[in-house]
Design an enzyme around this catalytic site. Structure first.
Site, PDB file in Angstrom:
ATOM      1  N   LYS A 118      -7.549   7.193  14.281  1.00 53.68           N
ATOM      2  CA  LYS A 118      -7.399   8.416  13.495  1.00 53.68           C
ATOM      3  C   LYS A 118      -7.514   8.016  12.021  1.00 53.68           C
ATOM      4  CE  LYS A 118      -5.025  11.628  11.119  1.00 53.68           C
ATOM      5  NZ  LYS A 118      -5.748  11.534   9.835  1.00 53.68           N
TER       6      LYS A 118
ATOM      7  N   GLU B 112       1.825  -1.452   8.194  1.00 56.19           N
ATOM      8  CA  GLU B 112       1.455  -1.982   6.874  1.00 56.19           C
ATOM      9  C   GLU B 112       1.730  -0.851   5.897  1.00 56.19           C
ATOM     10  OE1 GLU B 112       0.416  -4.974   6.128  1.00 56.19           O
ATOM     11  OE2 GLU B 112       0.045  -5.789   8.112  1.00 56.19           O
TER      12      GLU B 112
ATOM     13  N   CYS C  38      -2.321  -1.140  -1.966  1.00 58.52           N
ATOM     14  CA  CYS C  38      -0.913  -1.384  -1.644  1.00 58.52           C
ATOM     15  C   CYS C  38      -0.431  -2.670  -2.311  1.00 58.52           C
ATOM     16  CB  CYS C  38      -0.745  -1.487  -0.146  1.00 58.52           C
ATOM     17  SG  CYS C  38      -1.856  -2.691   0.567  1.00 58.52           S
TER      18      CYS C  38
ATOM     19  N   GLU D 173       5.773   3.842  -6.387  1.00 67.84           N
ATOM     20  CA  GLU D 173       4.444   3.228  -6.291  1.00 67.84           C
ATOM     21  C   GLU D 173       3.508   4.016  -7.220  1.00 67.84           C
ATOM     22  OE1 GLU D 173       3.025   3.341  -2.222  1.00 67.84           O
ATOM     23  OE2 GLU D 173       2.056   1.405  -2.426  1.00 67.84           O
TER      24      GLU D 173
HETATM   25  P1  NAP Z   1      -0.314   8.329   4.138  1.00 66.63           P
HETATM   26  O1  NAP Z   1      -0.144   9.652   3.529  1.00 66.63           O
HETATM   27  O2  NAP Z   1       0.860   7.691   4.787  1.00 66.63           O
HETATM   28  O3  NAP Z   1      -1.520   8.493   5.187  1.00 66.63           O
HETATM   29  C1  NAP Z   1      -1.985   7.418   5.949  1.00 66.63           C
HETATM   30  C2  NAP Z   1      -2.522   7.925   7.272  1.00 66.63           C
HETATM   31  O4  NAP Z   1      -1.453   8.541   7.991  1.00 66.63           O
HETATM   32  C3  NAP Z   1      -3.620   8.992   7.132  1.00 66.63           C
HETATM   33  O5  NAP Z   1      -4.534   8.846   8.189  1.00 66.63           O
HETATM   34  C4  NAP Z   1      -2.843  10.282   7.307  1.00 66.63           C
HETATM   35  O6  NAP Z   1      -3.618  11.357   7.781  1.00 66.63           O
HETATM   36  C5  NAP Z   1      -1.845   9.857   8.367  1.00 66.63           C
HETATM   37  N1  NAP Z   1      -0.664  10.719   8.453  1.00 66.63           N
HETATM   38  C6  NAP Z   1      -0.084  11.454   7.483  1.00 66.63           C
HETATM   39  N2  NAP Z   1       0.956  12.151   7.998  1.00 66.63           N
HETATM   40  C7  NAP Z   1       1.010  11.848   9.319  1.00 66.63           C
HETATM   41  C8  NAP Z   1       1.832  12.268  10.396  1.00 66.63           C
HETATM   42  N3  NAP Z   1       2.819  13.158  10.228  1.00 66.63           N
HETATM   43  N4  NAP Z   1       1.598  11.748  11.631  1.00 66.63           N
HETATM   44  C9  NAP Z   1       0.584  10.871  11.826  1.00 66.63           C
HETATM   45  N5  NAP Z   1      -0.243  10.458  10.846  1.00 66.63           N
HETATM   46  C10 NAP Z   1      -0.022  10.936   9.610  1.00 66.63           C
HETATM   47  O7  NAP Z   1      -0.852   7.257   3.112  1.00 66.63           O
HETATM   48  P2  NAP Z   1      -2.092   7.370   2.117  1.00 66.63           P
HETATM   49  O8  NAP Z   1      -1.705   8.221   0.978  1.00 66.63           O
HETATM   50  O9  NAP Z   1      -3.337   7.704   2.855  1.00 66.63           O
HETATM   51  O10 NAP Z   1      -2.260   5.850   1.672  1.00 66.63           O
HETATM   52  C11 NAP Z   1      -1.569   5.282   0.642  1.00 66.63           C
HETATM   53  C12 NAP Z   1      -0.380   4.480   1.150  1.00 66.63           C
HETATM   54  O11 NAP Z   1      -0.831   3.467   2.040  1.00 66.63           O
HETATM   55  C13 NAP Z   1       0.321   3.741   0.025  1.00 66.63           C
HETATM   56  O12 NAP Z   1       1.705   3.831   0.181  1.00 66.63           O
HETATM   57  C14 NAP Z   1      -0.149   2.297   0.206  1.00 66.63           C
HETATM   58  O13 NAP Z   1       0.711   1.340  -0.336  1.00 66.63           O
HETATM   59  C15 NAP Z   1      -0.245   2.205   1.692  1.00 66.63           C
HETATM   60  N6  NAP Z   1      -1.136   1.104   2.092  1.00 66.63           N
HETATM   61  C16 NAP Z   1      -0.578  -0.019   2.634  1.00 66.63           C
HETATM   62  C17 NAP Z   1      -1.386  -1.094   2.980  1.00 66.63           C
HETATM   63  C18 NAP Z   1      -0.786  -2.348   3.573  1.00 66.63           C
HETATM   64  O14 NAP Z   1      -1.550  -3.167   4.073  1.00 66.63           O
HETATM   65  N7  NAP Z   1       0.514  -2.528   3.549  1.00 66.63           N
HETATM   66  C19 NAP Z   1      -2.768  -1.020   2.790  1.00 66.63           C
HETATM   67  C20 NAP Z   1      -3.306   0.139   2.232  1.00 66.63           C
HETATM   68  C21 NAP Z   1      -2.463   1.191   1.898  1.00 66.63           C
HETATM   69  P3  NAP Z   1      -4.229  12.474   6.788  1.00 66.63           P
HETATM   70  O15 NAP Z   1      -5.154  11.741   5.892  1.00 66.63           O
HETATM   71  O16 NAP Z   1      -4.922  13.401   7.726  1.00 66.63           O
HETATM   72  O17 NAP Z   1      -3.078  13.087   6.067  1.00 66.63           O
END
Ligand code: NAP
Length: 482
Positions: A177, A252, A286, A383
């Site tokens: 997804k 992650e 991240c 962040e």
């Molecule tokens: P996000 O809002 O958590 O979304 C990530 C994924 O989760 C997307 O596919 C999103 O879908 C999905 N999602 C959102 N709500 C959900 C729910 N209720 N149930 C299931 N899936 C759900 O994060 P983001 O804004 O895309 O990414 C930024 C974050 O990722 C930052 O905090 C960053 O630090 C972190 N990150 C961490 C790493 C690591 O390796 N540690 C690497 C990259 C990024 P939709 O797009 O459809 O909402």
């Protein structure tokens, strides 16, 4: 429209299909706000079918020889390399990063796939010296089963490569997804898997409602593993949802990376590394520096050079010539960093570079440097996820370590020092999963990537990466006495 982009559909059981409702999601180019395409807005029912397909495919895929899986993964590696320009353009079109960075991300994706193609043949077990007569104790490693992979928009290709690669190498099947803002870079994994010859149902991709798809992926008992990259907030929710069927999880999550510059650092090297660790992907990674902690003696010189270099960055659409920084993903991101900058300046920080929206308009933002940041400001604990360098001053080593560790996060950290004793002391004392010593970039497929504390669970890449997709079976083989 490119060839690989023709997949404005989901891949379920080897068929490219629309959402049951026929509804779609617009995919926006953040550089100009144009709609580059529409993908299915699917939900729980489509996800359930994808899981069933993956469960059926698992019964035969898990029986394949390791060498067969390795060959398919090498074919996947070749398919990425053969299409790297097109894939990079798709990525930049929906995500915004400069095309050179997009190519770099695709090269990293290919690297992860090659690494796990190699690892597929090294899933060893053990024979344990038996404490019983006439018995052999065997320990084998088996694929965990159907895996759900949920990924973010900031690295829409490479975050999948380090989930899909080890899952397939282990003999698992997957339901992907991707993030709704960057679905094409997820859908292409379906197309690439087809090119590489993976059997139908082994790789499935579903786009649409995060809540519905995520709900089904975490509740469905056929899914045995949830692997997620994204925010800590959503990660915690997915862990809780997965608990009802006791799934294996890897997470992650978010970070709050400190970048410590000690007085004895090589100043120029520290500034070079700071530019990478801060401004890559417009600060939307991240592992991007969230807090520059700089010691008194080197503080002013570091700030001056960082400011000069930040002002010189070329901002523009990712497809432009020599662009260093593309647009932010959306207006929410712009408003978020505006709020953090306003809070910091209200509390005494000074803007030395940038500080506002870029003259190009849209979601372009000026590379920004703030001095006089303090731990009381919101920018210290939230962040940033944008091109804003916040610089804090410190006096001694213990103080730097205390400030660096004063966060619930524990993903990446960096520090600069030419003192060997200090390098070991500080590396030991920092409560982080990734430590860059005199380096601003460390991601590679050959080493484990992952956070501690609220930054996550498990590692991706390295020899550890495949462990996340395996379960252990102990076979006590008795009756051998004749
Ligand atoms: P996000 O809002 O958590 O979304 C990530 C994924 O989760 C997307 O596919 C999103 O879908 C999905 N999602 C959102 N709500 C959900 C729910 N209720 N149930 C299931 N899936 C759900 O994060 P983001 O804004 O895309 O990414 C930024 C974050 O990722 C930052 O905090 C960053 O630090 C972190 N990150 C961490 C790493 C690591 O390796 N540690 C690497 C990259 C990024 P939709 O797009 O459809 O909402």
């Amino acid at each position: 429209m490119t060839d690989l982009l023709r997949h404005n559909a989901n891949l379920i059981d080897g068929e490219w299909v629309p959402a049951d409702s026929g509804k779609t999601l617009d995919v926006i180019n953040p550089a100009d706000g144009s709609v580059i395409g529409r993908v299915p807005n699917a939900g729980a029912a489509e996800t359930r079918r994808a899981i069933e397909a993956a469960a059926t495919a698992f019964t035969s895929f898990k029986q394949t020889l390791a060498a067969e899986r390795a060959d398919m993964l090498f074919a996947l590696y070749d398919a990425i390399r053969a299409n790297i320009d097109e894939l990079a353009h798709i990525l930049t079109a929906e995500q915004g990063k400069p095309i050179a960075e997009a190519r770099g991300e695709l090269a990293l994706s290919a690297g992860y796939i090659r690494w796990f193609a190699e690892e597929a043949r090294r899933i060893y077990g053990d024979i344990v010296p038996s404490p019983f007569k006439n018995r052999k104790l065997l320990v084998t490693r088996e694929p965990v089963g159907v895996c759900a992979a949920i990924t973010p928009w900031n690295f829409p290709s490479s975050m999948l490569s380090r989930k899909v690669g080890p899952a397939l190498a282990a003999g698992c099947t997957v339901v992907i997804k991707p993030a709704s803002q960057t679905p094409y870079s997820g859908l292409v994994w379906g197309a690439l898997a087809e090119m590489a010859g993976f059997p139908k149902g082994v790789v499935n991709v579903v786009t649409g409602s995060a809540r519905e798809i995520g709900g089904e992926l975490t509740a469905n008992p056929h899914v045995r593993k949830v692997t997620f990259t994204g925010s800590t907030e959503v990660g915690k929710m997915l862990i809780a949802q997965s608990a009802t069927t006791v799934k294996k999880v890897s997470m992650e999550l978010g970070g709050n990376a400190p970048f410590i510059v000690f007085d004895d650092a090589d100043l120029d090297k520290a500034v070079d590394a700071a530019m990478i660790a801060k401004y890559r992907n417009a600060g939307q990674t991240c592992v991007c520096t969230n807090r520059f902690l700089v010691q008194d003696g080197i503080h002013d010189a570091f700030v001056e050079k960082l400011t000069e270099r930040s002002r010189a960055l070329k901002v523009g659409p990712g497809t432009g010539e020599g662009i260093d920084q593309g647009p932010l993903i959306d207006m929410d991101a712009v408003e978020k960093i505006e709020g953090l900058i306003a809070d910091a300046t209200d509390n005494g920080a000074k803007i030395l570079a940038g500080g506002k929206r870029h003259a190009l308009g849209g979601t372009f933002f000026e590379p920004t440097v703030l001095s006089g940041a303090t731990t009381k400001m919101k920018i210290a604990s939230e962040e940033i996820f944008g091109p804003v360098s916040a610089v804090y001053r410190f006096a001694g080593e213990d103080e730097a370590i205390r400030i660096a560790n004063d966060t619930p996060y524990g993903l990446a950290c960096y520090f600069f020092s030419r003192d060997l004793g200090r390098a070991f002391r500080v590396a030991d004392a920092l409560e982080y999963g990734l430590v860059g010593v005199n380096e601003g970039f460390f991601t590679t497929e050959v080493a484990p990537f992952g956070g501690v504390k609220e930054s996550g669970l498990g590692s991706e890449g390295g020899r550890q990466g495949i462990e996340e997709y395996l379960v252990t079976k102990y076979i006590s083989l008795g009756g051998l006495g004749g």
